[in-house]
Each structure stands twice: as structure tokens, then as C-alpha cells.
Write a protein that holds these residues in place. Sequence first.
Motif, PDB file in Angstrom:
ATOM      1  N   UNK A 186       0.831  -1.207   0.000  1.00 46.52           N
ATOM      2  CA  UNK A 186       0.000   0.000   0.000  1.00 46.52           C
ATOM      3  C   UNK A 186       0.861   1.251   0.000  1.00 46.52           C
ATOM      4  N   UNK A 187       2.003   1.226   0.721  1.00 45.64           N
ATOM      5  CA  UNK A 187       2.883   2.388   0.740  1.00 45.64           C
ATOM      6  C   UNK A 187       3.553   2.593  -0.612  1.00 45.64           C
ATOM      7  N   UNK A 188       3.974   1.512  -1.239  1.00 46.29           N
ATOM      8  CA  UNK A 188       4.568   1.640  -2.576  1.00 46.29           C
ATOM      9  C   UNK A 188       3.545   2.216  -3.545  1.00 46.29           C
ATOM     10  N   UNK A 189       2.290   1.772  -3.441  1.00 46.78           N
ATOM     11  CA  UNK A 189       1.239   2.272  -4.329  1.00 46.78           C
ATOM     12  C   UNK A 189       0.975   3.765  -4.098  1.00 46.78           C
ATOM     13  N   UNK A 190       0.953   4.192  -2.830  1.00 47.13           N
ATOM     14  CA  UNK A 190       0.725   5.602  -2.523  1.00 47.13           C
ATOM     15  C   UNK A 190       1.878   6.447  -3.056  1.00 47.13           C
ATOM     16  N   UNK A 191       3.126   5.996  -2.832  1.00 47.14           N
ATOM     17  CA  UNK A 191       4.271   6.740  -3.344  1.00 47.14           C
ATOM     18  C   UNK A 191       4.242   6.828  -4.864  1.00 47.14           C
ATOM     19  N   UNK A 192       3.858   5.757  -5.510  1.00 49.36           N
ATOM     20  CA  UNK A 192       3.768   5.752  -6.967  1.00 49.36           C
ATOM     21  C   UNK A 192       2.704   6.745  -7.442  1.00 49.36           C
ATOM     22  N   UNK A 193       1.554   6.760  -6.769  1.00 45.89           N
ATOM     23  CA  UNK A 193       0.476   7.690  -7.124  1.00 45.89           C
ATOM     24  C   UNK A 193       0.940   9.128  -6.936  1.00 45.89           C
ATOM     25  N   UNK A 194       1.535   9.423  -5.781  1.00 48.13           N
ATOM     26  CA  UNK A 194       2.005  10.789  -5.513  1.00 48.13           C
ATOM     27  C   UNK A 194       3.045  11.216  -6.538  1.00 48.13           C
ATOM     28  N   UNK A 195       3.966  10.335  -6.867  1.00 47.46           N
ATOM     29  CA  UNK A 195       5.001  10.668  -7.850  1.00 47.46           C
ATOM     30  C   UNK A 195       4.368  10.974  -9.206  1.00 47.46           C
ATOM     31  N   UNK A 196       3.359  10.203  -9.599  1.00 40.05           N
ATOM     32  CA  UNK A 196       2.703  10.427 -10.889  1.00 40.05           C
ATOM     33  C   UNK A 196       1.948  11.754 -10.924  1.00 40.05           C
ATOM     34  N   UNK A 197       1.581  12.266  -9.742  1.00 48.32           N
ATOM     35  CA  UNK A 197       0.865  13.536  -9.657  1.00 48.32           C
ATOM     36  C   UNK A 197       1.798  14.713  -9.397  1.00 48.32           C
ATOM     37  N   UNK A 198       3.117  14.436  -9.356  1.00 49.95           N
ATOM     38  CA  UNK A 198       4.092  15.495  -9.152  1.00 49.95           C
ATOM     39  C   UNK A 198       4.170  15.993  -7.721  1.00 49.95           C
ATOM     40  N   UNK A 199       3.705  15.200  -6.769  1.00 50.83           N
ATOM     41  CA  UNK A 199       3.734  15.619  -5.365  1.00 50.83           C
ATOM     42  C   UNK A 199       5.105  15.364  -4.750  1.00 50.83           C
ATOM     43  N   UNK A 200       5.346  16.032  -3.627  1.00 49.48           N
ATOM     44  CA  UNK A 200       6.586  15.825  -2.893  1.00 49.48           C
ATOM     45  C   UNK A 200       6.535  14.481  -2.187  1.00 49.48           C
ATOM     46  N   UNK A 226       8.250  11.669   0.608  1.00 53.21           N
ATOM     47  CA  UNK A 226       9.110  11.588   1.787  1.00 53.21           C
ATOM     48  C   UNK A 226      10.526  11.170   1.383  1.00 53.21           C
ATOM     49  N   UNK A 227      11.515  11.866   1.941  1.00 50.24           N
ATOM     50  CA  UNK A 227      12.904  11.532   1.656  1.00 50.24           C
ATOM     51  C   UNK A 227      13.454  12.163   0.387  1.00 50.24           C
ATOM     52  N   UNK A 228      12.654  12.961  -0.312  1.00 53.10           N
ATOM     53  CA  UNK A 228      13.101  13.623  -1.543  1.00 53.10           C
ATOM     54  C   UNK A 228      12.956  15.134  -1.381  1.00 53.10           C
ATOM     55  N   UNK A 229      13.813  15.881  -2.067  1.00 56.13           N
ATOM     56  CA  UNK A 229      13.732  17.339  -2.012  1.00 56.13           C
ATOM     57  C   UNK A 229      12.433  17.828  -2.646  1.00 56.13           C
TER      58      UNK A 229
END
Length: 63
Positions: free
Chosen positions: A13-27, A29-32
Amino acid sequence: MRVKPPAPADPPIYRDVLSLWASQGRTLPGHRDQEWTRLAAGPVWADRTVRVSGTLVRPGDAR
């Protein structure tokens, strides 16, 4: 000397959330945060009256 076991992988579920956020251009965790870096780099008060050492100074005024 004891060797620490590797950290467990993130649940799917965390990998899926991070993938979704990345696809939406969101910041992520752990990245500038690129938008914050851009905003913080600019002169915020360049066209306004600002206080310097407790004295009001207008743009272009020299001491």
C-alpha cells in the motif's frame, strides 16, 4: 559484533501511494521539494518596503 538484519520492505500500500504521488508530481518523503526550493530561492520582498535592522527601507534607498 552483531550484524543488523535488513529493514523489511514497505507494504504494497505504501509503494502504491508513493507511486500515485510521484505520478501527480507531489513531494515524496525523503526527496527534495523542488517547488519549495524554487520559492525559497527568490527575493520575496524585492518590490515591497521591508525592515532592515528595525528601520523601514524602501527599494532603492541607500544607507
